[in-house]
Design an enzyme around this catalytic site. Structure first.
Site, PDB file in Angstrom:
ATOM      1  N   ASP A 159       0.820  -1.224   0.000  1.00  0.00           N
ATOM      2  CA  ASP A 159       0.000   0.000   0.000  1.00  0.00           C
ATOM      3  C   ASP A 159       0.851   1.271   0.000  1.00  0.00           C
ATOM      4  O   ASP A 159       0.470   2.276   0.591  1.00  0.00           O
ATOM      5  CB  ASP A 159      -0.950   0.031   1.221  1.00  0.00           C
ATOM      6  CG  ASP A 159      -1.755  -1.242   1.321  1.00  0.00           C
ATOM      7  OD1 ASP A 159      -2.219  -1.696   0.271  1.00  0.00           O
ATOM      8  OD2 ASP A 159      -1.898  -1.785   2.434  1.00  0.00           O
ATOM      9  N   GLY A 209       1.506   3.078  -2.571  1.00  0.00           N
ATOM     10  CA  GLY A 209       1.156   3.983  -3.674  1.00  0.00           C
ATOM     11  C   GLY A 209       1.849   3.585  -4.969  1.00  0.00           C
ATOM     12  O   GLY A 209       2.077   4.421  -5.841  1.00  0.00           O
ATOM     13  N   LYS A 210       2.137   2.285  -5.082  1.00  0.00           N
ATOM     14  CA  LYS A 210       2.834   1.790  -6.285  1.00  0.00           C
ATOM     15  C   LYS A 210       1.996   2.007  -7.537  1.00  0.00           C
ATOM     16  O   LYS A 210       2.521   2.329  -8.595  1.00  0.00           O
ATOM     17  CB  LYS A 210       3.131   0.289  -6.150  1.00  0.00           C
ATOM     18  CG  LYS A 210       4.086  -0.057  -5.027  1.00  0.00           C
ATOM     19  CD  LYS A 210       4.343  -1.555  -4.968  1.00  0.00           C
ATOM     20  CE  LYS A 210       3.170  -2.361  -4.486  1.00  0.00           C
ATOM     21  NZ  LYS A 210       2.791  -2.159  -3.090  1.00  0.00           N
ATOM     22  N   ASN A 254      -4.711 -10.312  -3.967  1.00  0.00           N
ATOM     23  CA  ASN A 254      -4.542  -9.714  -2.634  1.00  0.00           C
ATOM     24  C   ASN A 254      -4.087  -8.256  -2.777  1.00  0.00           C
ATOM     25  O   ASN A 254      -4.245  -7.457  -1.872  1.00  0.00           O
ATOM     26  CB  ASN A 254      -3.543 -10.521  -1.777  1.00  0.00           C
ATOM     27  CG  ASN A 254      -2.254 -10.870  -2.505  1.00  0.00           C
ATOM     28  OD1 ASN A 254      -2.128 -10.657  -3.705  1.00  0.00           O
ATOM     29  ND2 ASN A 254      -1.313 -11.436  -1.782  1.00  0.00           N
ATOM     30  N   GLY A 287      -4.089  -4.394  -4.310  1.00  0.00           N
ATOM     31  CA  GLY A 287      -5.101  -3.426  -4.738  1.00  0.00           C
ATOM     32  C   GLY A 287      -4.372  -2.166  -5.136  1.00  0.00           C
ATOM     33  O   GLY A 287      -4.018  -1.362  -4.285  1.00  0.00           O
ATOM     34  N   HIS A 288      -4.078  -2.018  -6.413  1.00  0.00           N
ATOM     35  CA  HIS A 288      -3.304  -0.865  -6.881  1.00  0.00           C
ATOM     36  C   HIS A 288      -4.254   0.233  -7.348  1.00  0.00           C
ATOM     37  O   HIS A 288      -4.992   0.059  -8.303  1.00  0.00           O
ATOM     38  CB  HIS A 288      -2.352  -1.289  -8.005  1.00  0.00           C
ATOM     39  CG  HIS A 288      -1.268  -2.212  -7.507  1.00  0.00           C
ATOM     40  ND1 HIS A 288      -0.436  -2.927  -8.320  1.00  0.00           N
ATOM     41  CD2 HIS A 288      -0.898  -2.524  -6.244  1.00  0.00           C
ATOM     42  CE1 HIS A 288       0.402  -3.645  -7.580  1.00  0.00           C
ATOM     43  NE2 HIS A 288       0.139  -3.410  -6.315  1.00  0.00           N
ATOM     44  N   THR A 289      -4.244   1.337  -6.619  1.00  0.00           N
ATOM     45  CA  THR A 289      -5.187   2.423  -6.903  1.00  0.00           C
ATOM     46  C   THR A 289      -4.555   3.439  -7.840  1.00  0.00           C
ATOM     47  O   THR A 289      -3.437   3.897  -7.609  1.00  0.00           O
ATOM     48  CB  THR A 289      -5.583   3.115  -5.576  1.00  0.00           C
ATOM     49  OG1 THR A 289      -6.044   2.100  -4.682  1.00  0.00           O
ATOM     50  CG2 THR A 289      -6.670   4.154  -5.789  1.00  0.00           C
ATOM     51  N   GLN A 302       2.395  -5.990  -3.105  1.00  0.00           N
ATOM     52  CA  GLN A 302       2.721  -6.021  -1.665  1.00  0.00           C
ATOM     53  C   GLN A 302       4.035  -5.261  -1.415  1.00  0.00           C
ATOM     54  O   GLN A 302       4.323  -4.339  -2.147  1.00  0.00           O
ATOM     55  CB  GLN A 302       2.796  -7.465  -1.124  1.00  0.00           C
ATOM     56  CG  GLN A 302       1.445  -8.170  -1.060  1.00  0.00           C
ATOM     57  CD  GLN A 302       1.023  -8.782  -2.372  1.00  0.00           C
ATOM     58  OE1 GLN A 302       1.804  -9.440  -3.017  1.00  0.00           O
ATOM     59  NE2 GLN A 302      -0.199  -8.554  -2.773  1.00  0.00           N
ATOM     60  N   THR A 349       3.178 -12.374   3.136  1.00  0.00           N
ATOM     61  CA  THR A 349       2.449 -13.018   2.056  1.00  0.00           C
ATOM     62  C   THR A 349       3.315 -14.170   1.544  1.00  0.00           C
ATOM     63  O   THR A 349       4.407 -14.403   2.050  1.00  0.00           O
ATOM     64  CB  THR A 349       2.054 -12.003   0.957  1.00  0.00           C
ATOM     65  OG1 THR A 349       1.103 -12.628   0.087  1.00  0.00           O
ATOM     66  CG2 THR A 349       3.242 -11.484   0.178  1.00  0.00           C
TER      67      THR A 349
HETATM   68  P1  IMP Z   1      -2.271 -12.819   1.958  1.00  0.00           P
HETATM   69  O1  IMP Z   1      -1.317 -12.284   0.938  1.00  0.00           O
HETATM   70  O2  IMP Z   1      -3.717 -12.595   1.599  1.00  0.00           O
HETATM   71  O3  IMP Z   1      -1.990 -14.252   2.301  1.00  0.00           O
HETATM   72  O4  IMP Z   1      -2.057 -11.986   3.309  1.00  0.00           O
HETATM   73  C1  IMP Z   1      -0.854 -12.079   4.064  1.00  0.00           C
HETATM   74  C2  IMP Z   1      -0.511 -10.748   4.703  1.00  0.00           C
HETATM   75  O5  IMP Z   1      -0.144  -9.816   3.698  1.00  0.00           O
HETATM   76  C3  IMP Z   1      -1.677 -10.091   5.440  1.00  0.00           C
HETATM   77  O6  IMP Z   1      -1.156  -9.364   6.539  1.00  0.00           O
HETATM   78  C4  IMP Z   1      -2.257  -9.127   4.421  1.00  0.00           C
HETATM   79  O7  IMP Z   1      -2.947  -8.058   5.033  1.00  0.00           O
HETATM   80  C5  IMP Z   1      -0.990  -8.667   3.739  1.00  0.00           C
HETATM   81  N1  IMP Z   1      -1.209  -8.230   2.354  1.00  0.00           N
HETATM   82  C6  IMP Z   1      -1.400  -9.002   1.278  1.00  0.00           C
HETATM   83  N2  IMP Z   1      -1.529  -8.252   0.178  1.00  0.00           N
HETATM   84  C7  IMP Z   1      -1.394  -6.968   0.565  1.00  0.00           C
HETATM   85  C8  IMP Z   1      -1.385  -5.720  -0.149  1.00  0.00           C
HETATM   86  O8  IMP Z   1      -1.504  -5.647  -1.376  1.00  0.00           O
HETATM   87  N3  IMP Z   1      -1.212  -4.609   0.620  1.00  0.00           N
HETATM   88  C9  IMP Z   1      -1.014  -4.669   1.968  1.00  0.00           C
HETATM   89  N4  IMP Z   1      -1.006  -5.819   2.668  1.00  0.00           N
HETATM   90  C10 IMP Z   1      -1.183  -6.959   1.966  1.00  0.00           C
END
Ligand code: IMP
Length: 431
Positions: free
Chosen positions: A13, A15-16, A38, A40-42, A225, A240
């Site tokens: 998160d 801001g990529k 997982n 979410g690039h805004t 991530q 992750t």
């Molecule tokens: P997972 O990737 O869904 O297995 O989550 C593992 C950990 O990574 C958790 O703490 C999630 O909140 C975090 N996480 C996964 N993807 C993102 C992302 O794009 N931004 C921020 N945290 C993430």
């Protein structure tokens, strides 16, 4: 622009999306190599706000090829939804602007269910995953029981493999978790139909990326991530399940990492984290709430409030060094406007001993205290500033102090969500 890796240098998160969207104007290919929905690039373009989960952020530019590499854990249901959502907003996704690797692993319904169920069983040790099936899919990949996009395109192979896989998953769902299993025929029909509809996008993506490089095209590798969530180098086990930095590109995109010309980390002017796990600089009180309010720090994928804290210099230095960053982008500097005095984590202390370096081992973090340093804040609105010298003196001093402490040059500052709200520094990110 030659071949560039852009990665998250904190806990995701950062801001990529915005920075990659901006750089995408100057490259031919944009390649995702790890993670899945997982992310979410805004990206904000004029009045429109796009949140991209799987498709690279270059999709908003015409004439760019966006590639989902083999290292991505791909949920075909969500990919189809994303393609349709973009089409409804006038952005046509076709094989001319999107290619998916035949070797990317498929996230099935059982992965999503097991993600939720495993979290429940972890109890106090839960990770706080996004629930998108990421961990179970990568676990199957490593266990060699996963199915890849190429398998979805071959109904008979898909049937044989999915039958064996589901027999085991259903035994786990029913026997271990006490919930209903999944129906093989229903799952087969659903996923082979998805395979058929997405088949036109499926290619040997690694070969396409290498060919583009051979032909002199410019390539941007888009990390998802952040380094502090990296499977090996993050705050394990609260991470992750993929390699989020430059190290993930070789395996995840099928591209030799030594051919990457530049690596650039993205970090906010403060820190956030979603989910559980160590976060040394976390502010539990009013400062954390104020950052969350000012930065609207709520998850783009799950809507969860993000944990907030001041910038963590040793963690950022570690993330940048680990990835050989030539420079970094400081985002959300505008969010710190009006805070009065600012603070940042300058070092750590364990048992009274000062540590300048981020400790690799989680156990060391448990008894760790942060050593913070104060910096004067500023009150002026900086969202319209486009040149470094036009920033208020306190903002310039804050940026320069952080840059010196981190020891890696800042290539750009971001002062708002719009494409043009940036302050370039140096020529690292020039075309
Ligand atoms: P997972 O990737 O869904 O297995 O989550 C593992 C950990 O990574 C958790 O703490 C999630 O909140 C975090 N996480 C996964 N993807 C993102 C992302 O794009 N931004 C921020 N945290 C993430």
């Amino acid at each position: 622009m030659a071949t560039i890796s852009v990665f998250g240098a904190q806990w995701g998160d950062e801001g990529k999306g915005k920075i990659i969207d901006r750089l995408a104007a100057d490259v031919d290919l944009i390649v995702r190599y790890q993670g899945g929905a997982n992310a979410g690039h805004t990206v904000v373009v004029g009045e429109e706000k796009y949140v991209l989960h799987l498709i690279p952020s270059g999709i908003l530019h015409r004439g760019r090829l966006n590639v989902i590499g083999g290292g991505v854990a791909l949920d075909p249901v969500l990919l189809e939804e994303e393609i349709q959502g973009l089409a409804e907003r006038g952005i046509e996704v076709t094989p001319a602007n999107l290619q998916i690797s035949a070797t990317s692993h498929v996230i099935f319904e059982h992965h999503r269910r097991l993600d939720h169920l495993s979290e429940h069983w972890r109890g106090e040790g839960r990770i706080g995953t996004t629930g998108r099936g990421i961990g179970p899919c990568y676990a199957d990949k490593a266990a060699r029981t996963g199915l890849r996009m190429a398998d979805l395109l071959e109904p008979s192979r898909c049937q044989t493999r999915l039958r064996a896989v589901l027999a085991e998953k259903n035994a786990i769902l029913e026997g271990v978790h006490g919930v209903e299993g999944l129906d093989l025929d229903e799952q087969l029909e659903r996923y082979t139909a998805l395979g058929e509809r997405l088949a036109c996008f499926v290619t040997d993506a690694g070969a396409a990326v290498r060919r583009a490089h051979r032909e002199g095209q410019s390539i941007l590798f888009e990390g998802a991530q952040g380094v502090m969530l990296d499977l090996d180098h993050g705050t394990y086990p609260f991470v992750t399940s993929s390699s989020t930095g430059v190290g993930g590109i070789g395996g995840g995109a099928g591209f030799p990492p030594q051919k990457i010309d530049r690596a650039v980390g993205i970090a906010k002017a403060y820190c956030t984290r979603v989910g559980e796990g160590p976060f040394p600089g976390e502010e539990h009180g009013e400062a954390g709430d104020a950052i969350r309010r000012a930065g609207n720090e709520f998850g783009a994928t799950t809507g969860r409030p993000r944990r907030c804290g001041w910038l963590d210099v040793p963690a950022l230095r570690y993330a940048l060094e680990l990835n050989g960053a030539d420079g970094w982008v400081m985002t959300n500097l505008d969010v710190l406007t009006g805070f009065g005095d600012l603070s940042y984590v300058a070092a750590y202390e364990v048992d009274g001993e000062r540590h300048e370096e981020y400790p690799a081992h989680l156990a060391d973090l448990a008894g760790l205290r942060t050593v913070t340093r104060e910096a004067p804040g500023w009150e002026e609105d900086i969202t319209a500033v486009r040149r470094f010298e036009d920033l208020p003196p306190a903002a310039r001093a804050y940026v320069e102090e952080i840059e010196a402490a981190v020891g890696v040059p800042i290539a750009m500052l971001s002062v708002g969500p719009e494409r043009d709200q940036v302050i370039p520094r140096g020529d690292l990110l020039s075309p």
